[in-house]
Design a protein around this motif. Structure first.
Motif, PDB file in Angstrom:
ATOM      1  N   HIS A 106     -15.632  -3.027  -3.442  1.00  0.00           N
ATOM      2  CA  HIS A 106     -14.266  -3.591  -3.164  1.00  0.00           C
ATOM      3  C   HIS A 106     -13.771  -4.679  -4.186  1.00  0.00           C
ATOM      4  CE1 HIS A 106     -10.436  -3.866  -1.519  1.00  0.00           C
ATOM      5  NE2 HIS A 106     -10.624  -4.968  -0.823  1.00  0.00           N
ATOM      6  N   GLU A 112      -3.938  -3.896  -9.086  1.00  0.00           N
ATOM      7  CA  GLU A 112      -3.996  -2.634  -9.512  1.00  0.00           C
ATOM      8  C   GLU A 112      -5.158  -1.612  -8.812  1.00  0.00           C
ATOM      9  OE1 GLU A 112      -6.762  -4.801 -12.392  1.00  0.00           O
ATOM     10  OE2 GLU A 112      -4.986  -5.345 -10.918  1.00  0.00           O
ATOM     11  N   LEU A 114      -5.161  -1.851  -5.341  1.00  0.00           N
ATOM     12  CA  LEU A 114      -4.765  -1.692  -4.172  1.00  0.00           C
ATOM     13  C   LEU A 114      -3.367  -0.807  -3.890  1.00  0.00           C
ATOM     14  CD1 LEU A 114      -4.712  -5.535  -3.458  1.00  0.00           C
ATOM     15  CD2 LEU A 114      -6.512  -3.875  -2.791  1.00  0.00           C
ATOM     16  N   HIS A 115      -3.347  -0.325  -2.762  1.00  0.00           N
ATOM     17  CA  HIS A 115      -2.366   0.466  -2.436  1.00  0.00           C
ATOM     18  C   HIS A 115      -1.658   0.169  -1.064  1.00  0.00           C
ATOM     19  CE1 HIS A 115       0.251   4.408  -2.251  1.00  0.00           C
ATOM     20  NE2 HIS A 115      -0.227   4.494  -1.065  1.00  0.00           N
ATOM     21  N   LEU A 117       0.082   0.878   2.077  1.00  0.00           N
ATOM     22  CA  LEU A 117       0.132   1.926   2.979  1.00  0.00           C
ATOM     23  C   LEU A 117       1.346   2.018   3.944  1.00  0.00           C
ATOM     24  CD1 LEU A 117      -3.356   1.777   4.627  1.00  0.00           C
ATOM     25  CD2 LEU A 117      -2.592   3.024   2.428  1.00  0.00           C
ATOM     26  N   SER A 140      -2.210  -3.095   2.811  1.00  0.00           N
ATOM     27  CA  SER A 140      -2.834  -2.291   1.704  1.00  0.00           C
ATOM     28  C   SER A 140      -4.258  -2.164   1.867  1.00  0.00           C
ATOM     29  CB  SER A 140      -2.405  -3.236   0.398  1.00  0.00           C
ATOM     30  OG  SER A 140      -2.838  -4.519   0.420  1.00  0.00           O
ATOM     31  N   ASN A 142      -7.879  -0.563  -0.676  1.00  0.00           N
ATOM     32  CA  ASN A 142      -8.280  -0.201  -1.873  1.00  0.00           C
ATOM     33  C   ASN A 142      -7.962   1.230  -2.186  1.00  0.00           C
ATOM     34  OD1 ASN A 142     -10.209   1.123  -3.763  1.00  0.00           O
ATOM     35  ND2 ASN A 142     -11.377  -0.804  -3.470  1.00  0.00           N
ATOM     36  N   ARG A 143      -7.346   1.380  -3.301  1.00  0.00           N
ATOM     37  CA  ARG A 143      -6.466   2.519  -3.514  1.00  0.00           C
ATOM     38  C   ARG A 143      -7.500   3.833  -3.852  1.00  0.00           C
ATOM     39  NH1 ARG A 143      -2.687   2.145  -6.614  1.00  0.00           N
ATOM     40  NH2 ARG A 143      -2.353   4.428  -7.058  1.00  0.00           N
ATOM     41  N   ARG A 144      -8.779   3.484  -3.984  1.00  0.00           N
ATOM     42  CA  ARG A 144      -9.679   4.876  -4.135  1.00  0.00           C
ATOM     43  C   ARG A 144      -9.547   5.560  -3.036  1.00  0.00           C
ATOM     44  NH1 ARG A 144     -13.342   3.930  -8.216  1.00  0.00           N
ATOM     45  NH2 ARG A 144     -13.619   1.544  -9.119  1.00  0.00           N
ATOM     46  N   LEU A 146      -7.423   7.255  -1.714  1.00  0.00           N
ATOM     47  CA  LEU A 146      -6.494   8.345  -1.951  1.00  0.00           C
ATOM     48  C   LEU A 146      -7.111   9.399  -2.693  1.00  0.00           C
ATOM     49  CD1 LEU A 146      -3.267   6.175  -2.945  1.00  0.00           C
ATOM     50  CD2 LEU A 146      -3.857   7.253  -0.813  1.00  0.00           C
ATOM     51  N   ASP A 147      -8.248   8.983  -3.478  1.00  0.00           N
ATOM     52  CA  ASP A 147      -9.032  10.080  -4.220  1.00  0.00           C
ATOM     53  C   ASP A 147      -9.991  11.081  -3.248  1.00  0.00           C
ATOM     54  OD1 ASP A 147      -7.942   8.966  -6.372  1.00  0.00           O
ATOM     55  OD2 ASP A 147      -9.646   7.693  -6.888  1.00  0.00           O
TER      56      ASP A 147
END
Length: 419
Positions: A106, A112, A114-115, A117, A140, A142-144, A146-147
């Motif tokens: 993490h 960049e 982070l996402h 929510l 927010s 970890n943007r991962r 979303l994958d």
């Protein structure tokens, strides 16, 4: 639906764990899906190599992509050697046995990665925290995440100084979260104080974590482990609330030891899995409740030579202080991250601060017997003992004198029968 087994006197074997995992995972229809498993770092005792193997047996080759994300919070990223020790296989072995599988650290401090929510309003935060905090929180992760089509949390549940118990949604916040909710939840825990939080299942922080988890835009399954060292006594599988609560109930029976009276001096021998005081201070948190007023806890950790590998400069600038030191000087510390303030006051423990005189009165003395020298300890407002002058074996068996040695300190909570 909640699945699980657990007891205080029998451990679970790999066949039992495998059967529970199969019963939980088969109904999820994961064929062709992408799955991300969130696991702790090396600062928590848990049989992660066992779960790594069994989860891979269940999922690798069945799903389109299987990856792991290490819930570091703000801890330093793990090296490849540390990852190999965590999961029980080297990068080369993983590539041979489980081709395509990836393990990520993490990255809490890279915007960049982070996402956001969503946002919890100040009004809602006030209701969740019983008025302790009234501020907006950006949630927010970890943007991962979303994958992937399915998220799975796999980690142990212990008494915890910030949330009451670790585990469940705490592996999201702070595990794979951004700084806003990390800072807020830690400072919230400090406002309640560790003494009134640790070992309590329902806390303001836990309510906030569960509310934030409602914003996660992917299906989430929790594997909540109850352990002593590497020995697995319980496994509960379900949603982030059910699995956590069942595991916390068993952990309270397994990981809390009660004492009939307080001790004047506690030698807390920190477990070897802590690399710095940021994590090693758990030796103090888990023994603070049994130290008598005016007594002392010595964190015995000769291997530790840094306050924090991530936050060291800030800690050395601010030092360690009781909660009211920060509360009664709000403007002075307005820009200091809540995580730093929380760590500071958790380490120093309960006490009072008189803003008129500047006098700080901690309830107990906290002393380091570590690789951190006397001058640095004094600069941050902690006591110092030369670890070479301490032989833990010579301190044992002196309970009648008001002296207690706690070995492998940091995961089992010690508290009084009648607080």
């Amino acid at each position: 639906m909640l699945l699980g087994e657990g007891s205080t006197d029998k451990t679970l074997n790999s066949v039992q764990v495998g059967n529970l995992l199969q019963c939980a995972l088969e109904p999820l229809a994961l064929a062709g899906k992408r799955v991300l498993i969130i696991i702790p770092d090396g600062t928590r005792s848990a049989p992660i190599p066992l779960f790594f193997r069994l989860l891979n047996e269940q999922l690798h080759g069945r799903v389109a992509q299987l990856d792991y994300l290490i819930a570091l919070g703000t801890h330093p990223p793990l090296s490849e050697a540390a990852i190999a020790a965590l999961v029980g296989l080297s990068a080369r072995e993983r590539a041979q046995i489980y081709p395509g599988l990836r393990i990520f650290n993490h990255q809490w401090d890279r915007p960049e990665m982070l996402h956001a929510l969503g946002t919890l309003s100040a009004e809602e935060v006030g209701l969740l925290t019983e008025g302790l905090l009234r501020e907006e929180i950006v949630v927010s992760l970890n943007r991962r995440i979303l994958d992937y089509d399915q998220l799975i949390i796999c980690g142990p549940v212990f008494p915890h100084e910030v949330a009451g118990f670790s585990g469940g949604a705490k592996y999201l916040f702070p595990g794979i979260a951004g700084p806003d909710i990390i800072n807020t939840t830690h400072w919230l825990g400090a406002l309640v104080t560790s003494l009134h939080t640790i070992g309590v299942k329902d806390t303001p922080v836990r309510r906030l974590l569960h509310r934030a988890a409602e914003l996660v835009p992917r299906p989430l399954l929790v594997l909540a482990l109850v352990v002593q060292g590497q020995h697995l006594y319980g496994l509960y599988i379900g949603d982030y609330q059910q699995a956590f609560e069942a595991a916390a109930d068993l952990s309270a029976r397994l990981n809390i030891v009660t004492h009939p009276r307080p001790y004047q001096l506690v030698l807390a021998v920190a477990a070897p899995l802590y690399p710095d005081l940021w994590t090693g201070a758990k030796a103090m948190y888990k023994t603070e409740p049994i130290v008598a007023d005016g007594g002392e806890v010595i964190i015995y950790a000769p291997r530790i030579s840094e306050f924090s590998y991530t936050h060291g400069p800030l800690i050395e600038r601010v030092g360690y202080h009781v909660r009211d030191y920060f509360l009664k000087q709000p403007e002075r510390f307005r820009t200091l991250p809540g995580t730093i303030k929380a760590h500071s006051t958790h380490v120093k423990g309960a006490g009072s601060y008189d803003a008129m005189t500047g006098r700080e009165q901690p309830r107990i003395q906290v002393t380091l017997a570590s690789g951190i020298d006397a001058e640095r300890c004094q600069r941050v407002n902690l006591g110092y003992r030369d670890p070479q002058t301490i032989d833990p074996e010579a301190w044992k068996g002196r309970e009648a004198e008001g002296i207690l040695v706690v070995e492998h300190a940091g995961e089992v909570l010690h508290r009084l029968d009648h607080p």
